[in-house]
Design an enzyme around this catalytic site. Sequence first.
Site, mmCIF file in Angstrom:
data_model
loop_
_atom_site.group_PDB
_atom_site.id
_atom_site.type_symbol
_atom_site.label_atom_id
_atom_site.label_comp_id
_atom_site.label_asym_id
_atom_site.label_seq_id
_atom_site.Cartn_x
_atom_site.Cartn_y
_atom_site.Cartn_z
ATOM 1 N N CYS A 1 0.834 -1.209 0.000
ATOM 2 C CA CYS A 1 0.000 0.000 0.000
ATOM 3 C C CYS A 1 0.870 1.262 0.000
ATOM 4 O O CYS A 1 1.500 1.584 1.004
ATOM 5 C CB CYS A 1 -0.907 -0.065 1.238
ATOM 6 S SG CYS A 1 -1.758 1.469 1.618
ATOM 7 N N CYS B 1 -0.048 3.986 2.562
ATOM 8 C CA CYS B 1 0.335 3.548 3.918
ATOM 9 C C CYS B 1 1.788 3.936 4.202
ATOM 10 O O CYS B 1 2.119 4.395 5.291
ATOM 11 C CB CYS B 1 0.198 2.024 4.059
ATOM 12 S SG CYS B 1 -1.477 1.416 3.838
#
Length: 106
Positions: free
Chosen positions: A31, A34
């Site tokens: 991700c 993230c």
Amino acid sequence: MPTKNVTDASFDADVLKSGQPVLVDFWADWCGPCKMIAPALEEISDEMAGQVTIAKMDIVANTDVPGQIGVQSIPLMVLFKDGKQVAQKLGAAPKGQIKAWIESVL
């Protein structure tokens, strides 16, 4: 204070039974957003030490807790206080915004 890694096994003790509020960042290695917010969370962890614990949970390695909470997209930050989920914020945001959101909930 560095962010704390939390697992399905340690979630109860580290988050639900914590003596202070805990922000859990649900994330995964694949991700991008993230990874973008990770440095901001590290800084907030230092700046707000004693007020809130910043924890991270890898949703690939840990599936039970994210499943129970209903994590469907990441990054998802969930704030727990006194063993209860009190707020959540979906998606990446600048450090100032994340910190202001935490302070508004505390």
